[in-house]
Write an enzyme that holds these catalytic residues in place. Structure first.
Site, mmCIF file in Angstrom:
data_model
loop_
_atom_site.group_PDB
_atom_site.id
_atom_site.type_symbol
_atom_site.label_atom_id
_atom_site.label_comp_id
_atom_site.label_asym_id
_atom_site.label_seq_id
_atom_site.Cartn_x
_atom_site.Cartn_y
_atom_site.Cartn_z
ATOM 1 N N ARG A 56 -10.908 3.116 -11.955
ATOM 2 C CA ARG A 56 -10.030 1.895 -11.685
ATOM 3 C C ARG A 56 -11.210 0.859 -11.747
ATOM 4 O O ARG A 56 -10.611 -0.546 -11.726
ATOM 5 C CB ARG A 56 -9.144 2.156 -10.290
ATOM 6 C CG ARG A 56 -7.956 3.092 -10.674
ATOM 7 C CD ARG A 56 -6.990 3.075 -9.650
ATOM 8 N NE ARG A 56 -5.816 3.786 -9.921
ATOM 9 C CZ ARG A 56 -5.557 5.016 -9.546
ATOM 10 N NH1 ARG A 56 -6.426 5.551 -8.598
ATOM 11 N NH2 ARG A 56 -4.303 5.627 -9.845
ATOM 12 N N GLY A 106 -19.819 9.439 -11.548
ATOM 13 C CA GLY A 106 -19.072 10.470 -10.646
ATOM 14 C C GLY A 106 -18.846 11.755 -11.087
ATOM 15 O O GLY A 106 -18.938 12.928 -10.308
ATOM 16 N N HIS A 107 -17.772 11.737 -12.064
ATOM 17 C CA HIS A 107 -17.382 12.939 -12.706
ATOM 18 C C HIS A 107 -18.431 13.783 -13.179
ATOM 19 O O HIS A 107 -18.624 14.842 -13.077
ATOM 20 C CB HIS A 107 -16.486 12.732 -14.017
ATOM 21 C CG HIS A 107 -15.183 11.834 -13.503
ATOM 22 N ND1 HIS A 107 -15.067 10.638 -13.718
ATOM 23 C CD2 HIS A 107 -14.290 12.183 -12.453
ATOM 24 C CE1 HIS A 107 -13.842 10.359 -13.458
ATOM 25 N NE2 HIS A 107 -13.462 11.372 -12.726
#
Ligand code: PAF
Length: 289
Positions: A194, A43-44
């Site tokens: 997370r 995602g990053h």
């Protein structure tokens, strides 16, 4: 090119970061910033790739910001692995990684706080009342340190993007905010640093988040206009996970996040669900002309 040559240049000192950026801006370079708390995943990387494609210089900030965690939240436990982050960023040729220490960002005597009202009050803000002050304060500092032309944020933290857009508009910050889509695992789970807290069993149960959003989208696209019917269908799916506990399910206006009882036009569906002790958020935009 050898991997070594693609390694991002690591800077920890905010003043040094600003000097390097000033030099680049003087050469007319467009600066892209990807604010992160590290523990990077695809995602990053998708945000860094967008910045690489659209800007001349990409800075990825890697800083677990203490001020956005309340006492008892996962600040200490939050995954940190700068070496792994550098290796990942080497693969896409990010230019700088800015990884200051908490003392460098918040030196002794630091007293500022950036508070945005309105959109911060509900949803995440209701469960984490000091969270967005911490986010806005660090994000504004990062914008000032890097003088970013464009800052890239993931849709995964949809409310955060709304809050940052409001801060930038209200405070005349000359940084453009670009939101990029959620990147999901093959089975639908939204990527998040997370997710690594989840046991195998919890990881399976966590699929109720994306499944409930898919169901909501299906109902709305099928013509359902009563938000309570859609929310009930989501609840039913989430209830199939024995460890799931809902913090909120919400159907709202994509800009203001204001709740909608009758669904009209485009909507954003937002959810926060605890799976065991791990709190996960996810969302979906359902756009209708
Ligand atoms: O989304 C995050 O990872 C953080 O909230 C951010 C924007 C990097 C600020 O610490």
């Amino acid at each position: 090119m050898a991997e070594e040559e693609l390694k991002p240049y690591l800077i920890t000192d905010p003043a040094e970061m600003s000097v390097r950026i000033d030099e680049l801006r003087a050469q007319g370079k467009k600066i892209g910033l990807v604010p992160t708390m590290g523990a990077l995943h695809l995602g990053h990387l998708s945000l860094a790739i967008a910045s690489k494609n659209e800007c001349d210089v990409t800075v990825v900030s890697d800083f677990v910001n203490p001020t956005q965690f309340a006492p008892g939240e996962d600040y200490e436990q939050y995954p940190r692995n700068l070496d792994a982050d550098i290796t990942l960023l080497s693969q896409i040729g990010s230019d700088f990684i800015f990884a200051p220490s908490p003392a460098q960002m918040y030196p002794r005597g630091f007293e500022a706080n950036v508070h945005v009202g309105g959109v911060t009050k509900t949803l995440e803000g209701a469960f984490r009342p000091t969270h967005f002050d911490g986010v806005c304060t660090v994000v504004l500092k990062l914008f000032n340190i890097t003088r970013a032309d464009v800052a890239y944020f993931g849709q995964k933290d949809y409310q955060q993007v709304c809050v940052v857009k409001k801060m930038v508009a209200d405070l005349n910050v000359p940084t453009q905010i670009a939101m990029r889509p959620i990147i999901r695992e093959r089975d639908g789970l939204a990527m998040s640093s997370r997710n690594r807290y989840l046991s195998d069993d919890e990881r399976r149960q966590a699929l109720v988040l994306s499944k409930s959003l898919d169901k909501a989208e299906e109902l709305i696209k099928g013509g359902e206009r009563d938000a309570s019917v859609v929310l009930d269908a989501m609840r039913e799916i989430i209830a199939t996970a024995p460890s799931a506990k809902i913090d909120y399910l919400h159907i709202g206006d994509p800009d203001t996040l204001g709740a909608m009882e009758r669904i009209a036009g485009s909507v954003v569906i937002l959810e926060a669900v605890r799976i065991g002790s791990t709190r996960l958020i996810d969302n979906k935009l359902v756009e209708r002309k």
